[in-house]
Design a protein around this motif. Structure first.
Motif, PDB file in Angstrom:
ATOM      1  N   LEU A  77       0.821  -1.208   0.000  1.00  0.00           N
ATOM      2  CA  LEU A  77       0.000   0.000   0.000  1.00  0.00           C
ATOM      3  C   LEU A  77       0.859   1.264   0.000  1.00  0.00           C
ATOM      4  O   LEU A  77       0.838   2.051   0.952  1.00  0.00           O
ATOM      5  N   PRO A  78       1.618   1.492  -1.070  1.00  0.00           N
ATOM      6  CA  PRO A  78       2.445   2.704  -1.104  1.00  0.00           C
ATOM      7  C   PRO A  78       1.585   3.951  -1.265  1.00  0.00           C
ATOM      8  O   PRO A  78       0.440   3.879  -1.722  1.00  0.00           O
ATOM      9  N   GLN A  79       2.161   5.096  -0.880  1.00  0.00           N
ATOM     10  CA  GLN A  79       1.512   6.370  -1.165  1.00  0.00           C
ATOM     11  C   GLN A  79       1.448   6.537  -2.685  1.00  0.00           C
ATOM     12  O   GLN A  79       2.047   5.774  -3.434  1.00  0.00           O
ATOM     13  N   GLU A  80       0.766   7.549  -3.150  1.00  0.00           N
ATOM     14  CA  GLU A  80       0.578   7.733  -4.591  1.00  0.00           C
ATOM     15  C   GLU A  80       1.898   8.006  -5.312  1.00  0.00           C
ATOM     16  O   GLU A  80       2.859   8.482  -4.731  1.00  0.00           O
ATOM     17  N   THR A  81       1.905   7.697  -6.601  1.00  0.00           N
ATOM     18  CA  THR A  81       3.014   8.028  -7.494  1.00  0.00           C
ATOM     19  C   THR A  81       2.611   9.269  -8.276  1.00  0.00           C
ATOM     20  O   THR A  81       1.540   9.288  -8.892  1.00  0.00           O
ATOM     21  N   ILE A  82       3.458  10.277  -8.252  1.00  0.00           N
ATOM     22  CA  ILE A  82       3.195  11.507  -8.993  1.00  0.00           C
ATOM     23  C   ILE A  82       4.089  11.519 -10.236  1.00  0.00           C
ATOM     24  O   ILE A  82       5.320  11.497 -10.116  1.00  0.00           O
ATOM     25  N   LEU A  83       3.470  11.531 -11.405  1.00  0.00           N
ATOM     26  CA  LEU A  83       4.210  11.591 -12.662  1.00  0.00           C
ATOM     27  C   LEU A  83       4.292  13.044 -13.116  1.00  0.00           C
ATOM     28  O   LEU A  83       3.272  13.662 -13.419  1.00  0.00           O
ATOM     29  N   PHE A  84       5.502  13.589 -13.167  1.00  0.00           N
ATOM     30  CA  PHE A  84       5.685  14.947 -13.642  1.00  0.00           C
ATOM     31  C   PHE A  84       5.766  14.954 -15.172  1.00  0.00           C
ATOM     32  O   PHE A  84       5.975  13.909 -15.808  1.00  0.00           O
ATOM     33  N   ASP A  85       5.589  16.119 -15.758  1.00  0.00           N
ATOM     34  CA  ASP A  85       5.600  16.283 -17.208  1.00  0.00           C
ATOM     35  C   ASP A  85       6.854  15.652 -17.810  1.00  0.00           C
ATOM     36  O   ASP A  85       7.965  15.902 -17.345  1.00  0.00           O
ATOM     37  N   ARG A  86       6.663  14.800 -18.789  1.00  0.00           N
ATOM     38  CA  ARG A  86       7.730  14.092 -19.520  1.00  0.00           C
ATOM     39  C   ARG A  86       8.494  13.084 -18.667  1.00  0.00           C
ATOM     40  O   ARG A  86       9.647  12.759 -18.953  1.00  0.00           O
TER      41      ARG A  86
END
Length: 122
Positions: A82-91
């Motif tokens: 149950l990891p915290q969210e993954t944030i995908l940055f631009d590119r």
């Protein structure tokens, strides 16, 4: 030096079993980074694994980051990833692989949340 650290062996406050928390001391994942995480719950164990903060995947001009996760649960065990969210940055560029090995009487709760970070053009 591996920037990922795990504080293991904490008693789970919500139930029986243990909790483990991964901390990425580098602050995020960049192109070309590689993380290999192996988690195993032994026979009749109860294990919850999470992260201390959101996982940030930053822009990559070169090769993609490689994130390989192996989850194994032995007979009668319960494993929660149950990891915290993954944030995908631009590119951002990332290849994530999750390998699961469950015994017939084991159980797994798995959650991966992905959100998009701010775009470069606003």
């Amino acid at each position: 030096m591996n920037p990922a650290r795990c504080g293991c062996g904490f008693r789970a406050p919500e139930a029986q079993g243990l909790s483990a928390v991964f901390v990425n001391t580098a602050g995020g994942v960049a192109g070309g980074d590689r993380f290999d995480i192996d988690v195993a719950a032994g026979e009749d164990a109860r294990l919850t694994v999470t992260t201390a903060a959101a996982e940030k995947i930053y822009r990559a001009q070169g090769p993609a980051a490689q994130l390989n996760i192996a989850l194994k649960a032995a007979a009668g065990s319960h494993l929660a990833w149950l990891p915290q969210e993954t944030i995908l940055f631009d590119r951002a560029r990332v290849n994530r692989r999750i390998d699961i090995d469950l015994a017939e009487t084991a159980s797994l709760l798995l959650c991966e949340i992905v959100v998009f970070g701010p775009r470069r053009d606003g």
